[in-house]
Motif scaffolding. Sequence first.
Motif, mmCIF file in Angstrom:
data_model
loop_
_atom_site.group_PDB
_atom_site.id
_atom_site.type_symbol
_atom_site.label_atom_id
_atom_site.label_comp_id
_atom_site.label_asym_id
_atom_site.label_seq_id
_atom_site.Cartn_x
_atom_site.Cartn_y
_atom_site.Cartn_z
ATOM 1 N N LEU A 1 -3.956 2.461 5.399
ATOM 2 C CA LEU A 1 -2.812 1.537 5.467
ATOM 3 C C LEU A 1 -3.076 0.189 6.160
ATOM 4 O O LEU A 1 -2.619 -0.828 5.644
ATOM 5 N N LEU B 1 0.952 4.234 -2.690
ATOM 6 C CA LEU B 1 0.857 5.658 -2.340
ATOM 7 C C LEU B 1 2.019 6.437 -2.945
ATOM 8 O O LEU B 1 1.849 7.560 -3.434
ATOM 9 N N GLY B 2 3.196 5.848 -2.880
ATOM 10 C CA GLY B 2 4.363 6.513 -3.452
ATOM 11 C C GLY B 2 4.204 6.727 -4.944
ATOM 12 O O GLY B 2 4.490 7.811 -5.467
ATOM 13 N N MET C 1 0.833 -1.202 0.000
ATOM 14 C CA MET C 1 0.000 0.000 0.000
ATOM 15 C C MET C 1 0.872 1.259 0.000
ATOM 16 O O MET C 1 0.575 2.242 -0.679
ATOM 17 N N LEU C 2 1.970 1.207 0.752
ATOM 18 C CA LEU C 2 2.863 2.358 0.798
ATOM 19 C C LEU C 2 3.482 2.613 -0.569
ATOM 20 O O LEU C 2 3.623 3.763 -1.006
ATOM 21 N N VAL D 1 4.338 15.058 0.347
ATOM 22 C CA VAL D 1 4.210 15.220 -1.103
ATOM 23 C C VAL D 1 2.756 15.456 -1.489
ATOM 24 O O VAL D 1 2.428 16.386 -2.229
ATOM 25 N N LEU D 2 1.870 14.610 -0.968
ATOM 26 C CA LEU D 2 0.458 14.723 -1.335
ATOM 27 C C LEU D 2 -0.134 16.056 -0.875
ATOM 28 O O LEU D 2 -0.885 16.710 -1.607
ATOM 29 N N VAL E 1 -0.841 23.107 -4.077
ATOM 30 C CA VAL E 1 -0.519 23.704 -5.381
ATOM 31 C C VAL E 1 -1.732 23.631 -6.310
ATOM 32 O O VAL E 1 -2.120 24.609 -6.947
ATOM 33 N N LEU E 2 -2.334 22.447 -6.366
ATOM 34 C CA LEU E 2 -3.508 22.265 -7.218
ATOM 35 C C LEU E 2 -4.634 23.190 -6.793
ATOM 36 O O LEU E 2 -5.358 23.734 -7.642
ATOM 37 N N GLY F 1 0.980 12.022 -9.268
ATOM 38 C CA GLY F 1 0.320 13.285 -8.921
ATOM 39 C C GLY F 1 1.229 14.479 -9.136
ATOM 40 O O GLY F 1 0.796 15.546 -9.574
ATOM 41 N N PHE F 2 2.512 14.290 -8.863
ATOM 42 C CA PHE F 2 3.473 15.377 -9.058
ATOM 43 C C PHE F 2 3.511 15.790 -10.525
ATOM 44 O O PHE F 2 3.437 16.986 -10.838
ATOM 45 N N THR G 1 1.403 6.888 -6.530
ATOM 46 C CA THR G 1 0.352 7.899 -6.679
ATOM 47 C C THR G 1 0.932 9.298 -6.507
ATOM 48 O O THR G 1 0.599 10.229 -7.257
ATOM 49 N N ALA G 2 1.801 9.439 -5.506
ATOM 50 C CA ALA G 2 2.407 10.748 -5.252
ATOM 51 C C ALA G 2 3.253 11.199 -6.450
ATOM 52 O O ALA G 2 3.194 12.360 -6.860
ATOM 53 N N THR H 1 0.199 17.448 -11.555
ATOM 54 C CA THR H 1 0.094 18.793 -10.974
ATOM 55 C C THR H 1 1.030 19.755 -11.689
ATOM 56 O O THR H 1 0.666 20.915 -11.950
ATOM 57 N N ARG H 2 2.197 19.283 -11.984
ATOM 58 C CA ARG H 2 3.151 20.162 -12.667
ATOM 59 C C ARG H 2 2.634 20.578 -14.033
ATOM 60 O O ARG H 2 2.767 21.733 -14.424
ATOM 61 N N ILE I 1 7.440 23.234 -8.481
ATOM 62 C CA ILE I 1 6.389 23.467 -9.473
ATOM 63 C C ILE I 1 6.129 24.951 -9.680
ATOM 64 O O ILE I 1 6.014 25.426 -10.807
ATOM 65 N N VAL J 1 5.404 10.793 2.195
ATOM 66 C CA VAL J 1 4.308 10.664 1.226
ATOM 67 C C VAL J 1 3.226 11.705 1.511
ATOM 68 O O VAL J 1 2.729 12.377 0.596
ATOM 69 N N LEU K 1 1.190 18.818 -3.091
ATOM 70 C CA LEU K 1 0.537 18.803 -4.401
ATOM 71 C C LEU K 1 -0.888 19.340 -4.293
ATOM 72 O O LEU K 1 -1.348 20.097 -5.170
#
Lengths: 363, 516
Positions: free
Chosen positions: B143, A5-6, A1-2, B29-30, B36-37, A12-13, A8-9, A16-17, B206, B26, B33
């Motif tokens: 989790l 998530l990583g 799961m981690l 980061v989320l 920013v979004l 997502g980066f 996904t992050a 978003t960029r 970004i 994590v 983001l």
Amino acid sequence: MLILLGVTAIAGFFVTRSVAEANSQARMRAAAAWFRAGEDQIASGQVTGAVTALRRASAIDRSNSTYRLALASALSARAEDDPARQLLLGLRQSMPENVTVNLQLARIEARQKDTVAAVGYYQNALYGKWDADQLRDRPRIRVELIRYLLDHGQPGLALPELLVLSANLPDDGPSHVELGQLFVTAGDPRRALGHFERAIAANPKDETALAAAGAATFAIGDYAAADRYFRAAPQTGATNTLRTVTRLVLTKDPLASRLSTRDRRLRLEEGVAHARARLDACVPPAAPGAPDDVAKLAALAIDALAFEQTLKTIPLARTTDVLDDGVRLIWQIENAAAGVCGPPDEFGQALLLIGRRHDVDPS
Amino acid sequence: MNPTALLSASRLRLREHQLFLALTIVVGVLAGLSAVLFTVAIEWTARLFFGLDPSAVRLAIVPVVVSLGTGILLAKFFPDVRGSGVPQTVAAFRLHGGVIPGRVPLGKFLMGVLSIASGHSMGREGPSVQIGAGLASAVGRLLPLPPARVKELIPVGAAAALAAAFNTPIAAVLFALEEIIGDLNAAVLGSTVVASVVSVVVARSILGNEPLFRVPAYHLEHPAELFAYALLGVLGGLVSLAFCKALLRLRRMFLDMPMSTRILQPAMGGLVIGGVLVVVPQVMGVGYESVDQALNGGLILQTMVLLCVVKVVATIVSYASGNAGGIFAPSLFIGAMAGGALGTVVHQFAPFPTADPGAYALVGMGALFAGIIRAPMTSVFMIFEMTQDYEIVVPLMVANLLSFLISRRYQPIPIYHALLRQDGVHLPTAAQSRAAAAWTALDAMVPSDAADPAAGSPEALAVYVHPDHPLDVVIDRLAQSRGVLPVVSREQAGHVVGAITSESLTRSIDGRRPDQ
């Protein structure tokens, strides 16, 4: 799961960029549109509207120095010096050698009457980094600085700039005349004359140059040359007095060369008569307790009377023995009278110059 | 416990710490983001609603039309996302074990974008906090982490989001400690810092690293100027007080209206905002453009006074009518205008050298933030990080302190707590929190001779606590036990010294003896 998530992050980066980049481009387009609107309004003289539009542009695209500079210019045009100054100081931190930034700051400080700061910024502008298309404006900016220095009683600082300007001057009559006039204001008539002569050489009928050359040679004390220039120049109100005084200096100087003794005597007598008339017109009878300058004038009147008597009695051949004394006495009378009775007339001015010409002026 | 078991336990703890660290990154980061979004979405939507140069008609209509839509969505689908988001985040951390439903960050994002982009006078930072905290909570429960760890992620996500939204990592950490946790010595300090740093790195990669405001290098011109800044602190305190009281009063009025009007209340606010924007469009949204002008001496006295007053009114109306948005940015706006106005007067009449009015606008921002939000440490660092001007720190601290003290004197309950109380949520007081922090399993334990005989059986010892375990661990493990939680001595392995039941726990919290 981690791990999911990583991933996904990371995904997502990048998403978003991309979105942020697209938004940034839209912002830049909006900023450019506001900038164009601001420039159009400046061109049509609507400075208030231009400030609003340029403010929007620089708020949207804050890293664009062109927008901020345009805004600073518009604010300056509206005499909003404080916000303009803040903007320019901020720009100057990143662009210390920028000519436009320093020039605008100089003009703001000049308006705010901070002479030291204004001169500093002017010099930073002149010795900053000039683009190729800006270089043709450099002489004009230097003239602006020179005029500012001369207007604020700083001829000593203006002279070096004038010398630099003269080395880079276009070789045309009007430029030489303008530069010459600036040299005159800065107290250097000899250099001024050089430029006037160059203007005359380019165009012998240049009336402005001729009149200016006459004035410059007059200031130098070369009255013969001044007379030549004034004869060639048109008669105008500004030069008439100088022209008349020049003629009087040349025609009333008893110590001029190649004169007969008779002519010397006549000129001396005229000078003394004028000086005595001056005294008679303005000096009250000396009374006990009168101020020193009045008492001095009274004493000079007695001396003038005595000298007149001497002139009447001495033979013509001995005129030369008293010429120096006479010229000195005339100068003293005219000089003292100017201090008490007001400025001398044209003949009086000429008599003073004659005295100065022959070193009777102790200063 | 034998050495092998000890080693396994310590390895387990190490893995748990590593896992939490990875999760912190994590979440950072989320949250970064999402902030920013959120910012980008607001800008994009505002351009969509208003275009480049909106007409008066558009300014008047957009807020009310959009608010009609958001009113429906808030009432039907997202009732928890009204207002700032910070009070809700605080409540989630202190009362609800860190649980924030998954629809909350989604709803806050959507409603926040619509409300702020449609012109409501609200900030984006408070919503960012709730979105970041909500994401952190969702991740933790996904989790799944133990409840205590999920709870710890709330300030981590909140700080990360705020750090990215404001580009102020230090202030964000302090805010999480001061406001969310309420304890500057919190154990999650390290995680909060890591997440803030990560989110700021993400946001800067970004959006770039430009400070939020371009400010000239202001500094104290003369020692006597401190009196002027003190006066600004007093003014800041009074304005903060007026703002908080008026907001609470108006919000009370809206809350007291019939429930059937709840769906229309945001639009009622939108109607007022539309009218305001026609006359004073500068108070639209976050208003940072006008703040920048005030900081650079670009506004005259009359304009700043007008903007200050109108912004107070507009923000109160927007917030009280139930729209989704925060009060951080409006606080800064009001402070900048009030400070700039006072600075203009001081600059003109003071008998000693003074800084430009922009310096007072800068300090005013901090003073109002300290007075309204009641986070003085956060305020100082935030102003410093936003402007990168350290020279003004001393006047800032003077003004902040006075504003904070005046505001606290006449409005003892901080605004976020007061807003929660209006919603029927009572946060524990500092004394209660300290008492809870000092509470251990020993306080709820029924001693061995009076304990349940079943407590010492091998099956019961699979889940247990020690006498020094804190309240949250006890609650957590009691939920895992079969109604009886053994208390085992640390010194003598396996020796049961007592037991905890739900009844003994309740009695202990109520202040009675556990065996009564």
